[in-house]
Every structure is written in C-alpha cells, then in structure tokens.
Design a protein around this motif. Structure first.
Motif, PDB file in Angstrom:
ATOM      1  N   ASP A  52      14.146 -10.535  -9.855  1.00 17.08           N
ATOM      2  CA  ASP A  52      12.990  -9.676  -9.620  1.00 17.08           C
ATOM      3  C   ASP A  52      11.900 -10.063 -10.611  1.00 17.08           C
ATOM      4  N   SER A 109       8.201  -9.308 -11.839  1.00 12.55           N
ATOM      5  CA  SER A 109       7.068  -8.405 -11.795  1.00 12.55           C
ATOM      6  C   SER A 109       5.801  -9.155 -12.157  1.00 12.55           C
ATOM      7  N   THR A 147      11.148 -11.633  -4.480  1.00  9.43           N
ATOM      8  CA  THR A 147      11.672 -10.636  -5.406  1.00  9.43           C
ATOM      9  C   THR A 147      12.411  -9.575  -4.608  1.00  9.43           C
ATOM     10  N   GLN A 164      11.536  -6.705  -4.078  1.00  4.71           N
ATOM     11  CA  GLN A 164      10.595  -5.836  -3.374  1.00  4.71           C
ATOM     12  C   GLN A 164       9.773  -6.559  -2.300  1.00  4.71           C
ATOM     13  N   SER A 166      12.182  -6.104   4.529  1.00  3.56           N
ATOM     14  CA  SER A 166      12.601  -6.591   3.221  1.00  3.56           C
ATOM     15  C   SER A 166      13.135  -8.010   3.368  1.00  3.56           C
ATOM     16  N   TRP A 190       4.057  -8.042  -1.949  1.00  5.38           N
ATOM     17  CA  TRP A 190       4.807  -7.695  -3.151  1.00  5.38           C
ATOM     18  C   TRP A 190       4.262  -6.335  -3.610  1.00  5.38           C
ATOM     19  N   PRO A 191       4.702  -5.237  -2.978  1.00  2.00           N
ATOM     20  CA  PRO A 191       4.095  -3.933  -3.247  1.00  2.00           C
ATOM     21  C   PRO A 191       4.218  -3.494  -4.701  1.00  2.00           C
ATOM     22  N   ASP A 192       5.303  -3.893  -5.362  1.00  3.11           N
ATOM     23  CA  ASP A 192       5.453  -3.517  -6.770  1.00  3.11           C
ATOM     24  C   ASP A 192       4.464  -4.247  -7.660  1.00  3.11           C
ATOM     25  N   GLU A 193       3.939  -5.388  -7.157  1.00  2.00           N
ATOM     26  CA  GLU A 193       2.948  -6.163  -7.900  1.00  2.00           C
ATOM     27  C   GLU A 193       1.537  -5.909  -7.382  1.00  2.00           C
ATOM     28  N   HIS A 194       1.424  -5.018  -6.375  1.00  2.00           N
ATOM     29  CA  HIS A 194       0.122  -4.623  -5.822  1.00  2.00           C
ATOM     30  C   HIS A 194      -0.664  -5.841  -5.322  1.00  2.00           C
TER      31      HIS A 194
END
Length: 327
Positions: A3, A5, A195, A197, A233, A254-258
C-alpha cells in the motif's frame, strides 16, 4: 499487497535513479510540459519508461516506472507501457489461418507457449521529429524468412507521443507495406501503480472468459462487468481478461491519495484488457483493437475486433491519459 500512500511515494533519487546513469540516459527521450514528464526508451521496444508529475515531495507516478533491469535486459515488460503491433496479446499455439494459408509464428519468442503481443516490442524504434513536449517514433518491419516465427508481412508502425493540455497523448498508426492483405491489431500495455485502495472504473458490456492458457473461450457475463461500472477494486478478482464493447473511457483511481487517471481512446480501440492478478503488485488496463487470439476467434467482428489492412492501407487512432489531483 503493498500500500503506497501519497506521502510515501519514492523520491526521484531512488525510483528514477536510472535517469542519472549516463549509459541509460543516452538512449532516452524525455518530454516535459509544465510539471508533467514522459520518458521514452526507443531502444527498448519503443516503450514508455515513466509518466509522472514533478511535486515538492518528488515524482508522483501516474504509471508504474521502469525498473533498472528493464534497460539492461531490454525488456518492455518491465517498463511503464509499451506498444503492441501488429496484434495484441496471445495467438493460440503461435499460428492461425489467413487468406488460405497457415501463418506460423512458432519460435518468435521461446519464453512463451503462444505468440505474444506482436513483434514491434522486441525491436528498437527510430526517433523522428522531436520537440520539448513531443516526439515521433517509428518501427519498420521487413520479413525475414530465415528467422523462425517471423511476422510474414511488411509494415510500418509509428507512435506520436505528446504532453499537451495536462495529459499524455499517444497516437498509434500503421501502414501495410506488403503487396497482399495483412491481418492487424494494435494497442498499448500500460502498468499502473497498484495499492490496496486502487479502483478501476469502466463501462463494459461483457467479459471474455479464458482457459488456463489465458486464451478466450466465450463471451459472457461476469461479476467484474458490474464491478467495473461501480468502481472495481484491483483486488476484487484474479483477472487477465478481455472486456468487449467498453465506452472507450476508463478511470484508474487512488481515492486514499485523492487522485485519478482517466484513459480515453478513439475507435477502433473498442476492447479493453484488465490484468489484475491475485497477490501480485501488477495492474494493467490496456486499450486494444482486438481480443486475445482474435485471428483464430469465432465471432462477429465487433466481438473479436481487429481488421485486415489492404496493401498500402493505413490506420491511426489516439490514446489519452489525463491525470487529476484534488486540490
């Protein structure tokens, strides 16, 4: 699954260290437009080695960057993306029937049981016109009867790679230089950062189910079809499959990385491959004009894709990758 970020993306000093190697750098073409960079490796199958954005924290990669061994081994499979000419993916047993004769590609690459990805990716490309933000690459194939499994048709392939309007544009084109018709398909083979996400969004109609050799058996429904529409996913399924009749637009997010990357394609890139193997860091969402083994596949042209280029006939279409980051 690893993962990564946004804050842990490797810096240019590590993941792009090959740019500082004078031997490797001598064979590269680097394009720039604003903060975007695209690095081409013409000698390695006309491949794209990196597509990234300069940020205060180092490069933000929109495609998986090449590893150092890719240059030493001249292996496009370890690059960020590479062109597929004159067909995409596998041909069963490296042979097919065309125009009343058997085309035997046996021996064109002993690493694979089936002919794979055409032949342009196995050869160096020539650099043509070039500016700060664009370059033209060209490959011309002349059949050699003395080479086992050589593609028996003469053709010319070209890529125009350009950074423009905040996006990467690759126009792929080909011309049949033979005196006889030539079966044909083309595509690009991009690898994306994967990743836990990562999500893939695409509107597709059906999936080609495949056998143990990753060769298509039939076109039909699959849970991945609906999952792609909703944002699948990368870990949802064990995929190495063709999808038919997509809308010629896919989003890798990559929603967690916007951030997200939108891939759009012109006709006849009417087919899409998703390679998302289980327990593996690789992720490919490939725009292609033909399904795997299309020269042997039974089905209507719109289902299997590909075409036949007449002597002298040309074909061209553009692929675009547009990055977007939340402010």
């Amino acid at each position: 699954m690893r993962d990564v970020s946004l804050n842990s993306i490797p810096t240019i000093a590590t993941d792009l260290a090959w740019l500082d190697d004078p031997v490797i750098a001598a064979g590269l073409v680097t394009l720039q437009a604003g903060a975007l960079r695209a690095v081409l490796a013409p000698n390695v199958g006309g491949a794209l080695a990196a597509f990234y954005e300069i940020t205060p924290d180092g490069p933000l990669h929109w495609l998986r960057p090449a590893v150092p061994e890719a240059f030493v081994e001249r292996d496009p499979l370890k690059m960020a993306s590479f062109p597929l000419f004159p067909y995409c993916n596998r041909i069963r047993d490296a042979r097919f029937e065309f125009d009343g004769a058997t085309v035997d590609l046996t021996g064109n690459d002993l690493r694979f049981a089936h002919a794979l990805h055409g032949n342009a990716w196995r050869h160096p490309w020539q650099v043509g016109a070039r500016t700060e933000s664009a370059v033209e690459l060209q490959f011309e194939h002349q059949p050699d009867a003395g080479v086992p499994g050589d593609w028996p048709f003469r053709y010319r392939a070209q890529q125009r790679v350009e950074l423009r309007d905040g996006a990467l544009h690759i126009t792929m084109s080909a011309q049949n230089l033979s005196s006889r018709p030539m079966p044909f398909g083309m595509g690009h083979h991009p690898y994306y950062p994967r990743t836990a996400q990562t999500r893939v969004h695409a509107n597709v109609q059906a999936m080609w189910h495949a056998d143990a050799d990753v060769l298509p058996t039939h076109l039909g429904p699959h849970p991945a079809v609906d999952a792609l529409r909703d944002g699948m996913s990368a870990d949802a399924f064990d995929l190495d499959n063709n999808f038919a009749n997509w809308s010629r637009e896919a989003v890798i997010a990559w929603p967690d990385e916007h951030r997200q990357l939108t891939m759009t394609a012109e006709a006849p890139f009417d087919h899409m491959v998703v390679f998302a193997p289980a327990n593996d860091p690789q992720l490919c969402v490939e725009p292609v004009t033909n399904t795997t083994d299309s020269f042997n596949a039974a089905g209507q042209r719109e289902q299997v894709g590909g075409c036949v280029l007449q002597p002298g006939e040309e074909i061209a279409a553009t692929l675009t990758w547009t990055p977007l980051r939340a402010s």
